[in-house]
Design an enzyme around this catalytic site. Structure first.
Site, PDB file in Angstrom:
ATOM      1  N   ARG A  31      22.251   8.614 -25.495  1.00 39.98           N
ATOM      2  CA  ARG A  31      21.578   7.802 -24.716  1.00 39.98           C
ATOM      3  C   ARG A  31      20.790   6.975 -25.797  1.00 39.98           C
ATOM      4  O   ARG A  31      19.705   7.457 -26.285  1.00 39.98           O
ATOM      5  CB  ARG A  31      20.597   8.560 -23.751  1.00 39.98           C
ATOM      6  CG  ARG A  31      19.891   7.416 -22.948  1.00 39.98           C
ATOM      7  CD  ARG A  31      20.443   6.778 -21.856  1.00 39.98           C
ATOM      8  NE  ARG A  31      19.872   6.427 -20.765  1.00 39.98           N
ATOM      9  CZ  ARG A  31      19.982   5.154 -20.202  1.00 39.98           C
ATOM     10  NH1 ARG A  31      21.071   4.279 -20.521  1.00 39.98           N
ATOM     11  NH2 ARG A  31      19.213   4.583 -19.217  1.00 39.98           N
ATOM     12  N   GLY A  32      20.956   5.413 -25.752  1.00 38.73           N
ATOM     13  CA  GLY A  32      20.202   4.926 -26.892  1.00 38.73           C
ATOM     14  C   GLY A  32      18.838   4.824 -26.570  1.00 38.73           C
ATOM     15  O   GLY A  32      17.972   4.668 -27.517  1.00 38.73           O
ATOM     16  N   GLU A  33      18.419   4.716 -25.565  1.00 38.27           N
ATOM     17  CA  GLU A  33      17.074   4.537 -25.169  1.00 38.27           C
ATOM     18  C   GLU A  33      16.217   5.668 -25.496  1.00 38.27           C
ATOM     19  O   GLU A  33      15.169   5.456 -25.673  1.00 38.27           O
ATOM     20  CB  GLU A  33      16.720   4.477 -23.533  1.00 38.27           C
ATOM     21  CG  GLU A  33      17.255   3.020 -23.031  1.00 38.27           C
ATOM     22  CD  GLU A  33      17.138   2.825 -21.515  1.00 38.27           C
ATOM     23  OE1 GLU A  33      16.346   3.861 -20.846  1.00 38.27           O
ATOM     24  OE2 GLU A  33      17.720   1.861 -20.875  1.00 38.27           O
ATOM     25  N   ASP A  34      16.929   6.796 -25.866  1.00 37.48           N
ATOM     26  CA  ASP A  34      16.134   7.991 -25.911  1.00 37.48           C
ATOM     27  C   ASP A  34      16.313   8.172 -27.533  1.00 37.48           C
ATOM     28  O   ASP A  34      15.135   8.654 -28.152  1.00 37.48           O
ATOM     29  CB  ASP A  34      16.710   9.104 -25.665  1.00 37.48           C
ATOM     30  CG  ASP A  34      16.555   9.381 -23.867  1.00 37.48           C
ATOM     31  OD1 ASP A  34      15.562   8.741 -23.518  1.00 37.48           O
ATOM     32  OD2 ASP A  34      17.425  10.141 -23.426  1.00 37.48           O
ATOM     33  N   THR A  35      17.248   7.934 -28.230  1.00 32.80           N
ATOM     34  CA  THR A  35      17.371   8.456 -29.542  1.00 32.80           C
ATOM     35  C   THR A  35      17.844   7.432 -30.758  1.00 32.80           C
ATOM     36  O   THR A  35      17.888   7.645 -31.694  1.00 32.80           O
ATOM     37  CB  THR A  35      18.395   9.545 -29.613  1.00 32.80           C
ATOM     38  OG1 THR A  35      19.547   9.269 -29.170  1.00 32.80           O
ATOM     39  CG2 THR A  35      17.622  10.836 -28.739  1.00 32.80           C
ATOM     40  N   GLY A  63      29.154  -3.294 -19.960  1.00 35.02           N
ATOM     41  CA  GLY A  63      29.556  -3.663 -18.544  1.00 35.02           C
ATOM     42  C   GLY A  63      29.432  -2.520 -17.705  1.00 35.02           C
ATOM     43  O   GLY A  63      28.891  -1.530 -18.033  1.00 35.02           O
ATOM     44  N   GLU A  97      31.764   8.300 -20.848  1.00 30.71           N
ATOM     45  CA  GLU A  97      32.167   8.815 -22.295  1.00 30.71           C
ATOM     46  C   GLU A  97      32.456  10.145 -22.088  1.00 30.71           C
ATOM     47  O   GLU A  97      33.447  10.771 -22.877  1.00 30.71           O
ATOM     48  CB  GLU A  97      30.959   8.445 -23.262  1.00 30.71           C
ATOM     49  CG  GLU A  97      30.900   7.021 -23.706  1.00 30.71           C
ATOM     50  CD  GLU A  97      29.772   6.959 -24.629  1.00 30.71           C
ATOM     51  OE1 GLU A  97      29.577   5.609 -25.047  1.00 30.71           O
ATOM     52  OE2 GLU A  97      28.995   7.894 -24.961  1.00 30.71           O
TER      53      GLU A  97
END
Length: 245
Positions: A31-35, A63, A97
């Protein structure tokens, strides 16, 4: 899921090349927002410094549904590392994913390792805490089918039961934690000397030059052989002995 630099595809061809069913050694799901700006960025850098070709998905368009490019990247990665963090399950993209990664584990015998970053593995396994809340929100979303939510739930449980690494204590050394992961992944990546040579662009160029030189040498040798035969072999005498009576 990541939002860092995407790893370039390493060439794997030469006159002595051998093929692999993968293009990448490691696929990172998180999760990009986290790490993205801390743990996963550091992990990715450490893997690449060890020569481990690591895929991250920054250059792919986003998307509602997971892209075909990303599905191919998962299929062509030897190892998948899933970084479970607090809001991982909030992302439908991340969950898709995860499902694909586990499918490849079964169908293509890929290696999958979970990392529990500041989350309790039991919360992932039993879909509790922020993971339970996230799936409950997805269930309330009319655009998400109950079958898909159940598939995500099953995938979370399966992934959490795999052998991996856990970092819960805020006081623990993150650098040492990353080093432990890289050491273990290096063993499974199996970066043999031959593979490193073939994967090197310099080695590929040298092999091309060697092939060119060998070809020129072969042609030159054949020309010399025929010239020698023409000038020094007594063709007339041989012909007469064979056909003149």
């Amino acid at each position: 899921m990541a939002n860092s630099e995407a790893s370039p595809l390493v060439p794997r061809f030469s006159f002595f090349s051998f093929t692999h069913p993968w293009k990448y050694h490691v696929f990172l799901s998180f999760r990009g927002e986290d790490t993205r700006n801390n743990f996963t960025a550091h992990l990715c850098s450490a893997l690449r410094l060890r020569g481990i070709n690591t895929f991250m998905d920054d250059e792919l368009s986003r998307g509602e549904d997971i892209s075909g490019e990303l599905l191919q990247a998962i299929e062509k990665s030897k190892i998948s590392i899933i970084v479970f963090s607090e809001t991982y399950a909030s992302s439908k993209w991340c969950l898709d994913e995860l499902v694909k990664i586990l499918e490849c584990k079964e169908s293509k015998k890929r290696l999958v390792r979970p990392v529990f970053y500041r989350v309790d593995p039991s919360h992932v396994r039993n879909v509790q805490g922020t993971f339970g809340e996230a799936l409950a929100n997805h269930e309330r979303n009319s655009s998400v089918s109950s079958e898909k939510v159940q598939k995500w739930r099953t995938a979370l449980n399966q992934a959490a039961n795999l052998s991996g690494w856990t970092l819960l204590n805020q006081q623990s050394s993150e650098a040492q934690f990353i080093n432990d992961i890289v050491q273990e992944i290096s063993k499974h990546a199996s970066l043999s000397l031959r593979e490193q040579f073939v994967a090197s662009p310099v080695a590929t160029t040298l092999c091309l030059l060697f092939g060119l030189l060998f070809g020129l040498y072969f042609i030159g040798s054949m020309v010399y052989f025929f010239r020698y035969c023409y000038y020094f072999v007594p063709w007339r005498e041989i012909f007469c002995e064979l056909f003149c009576f």
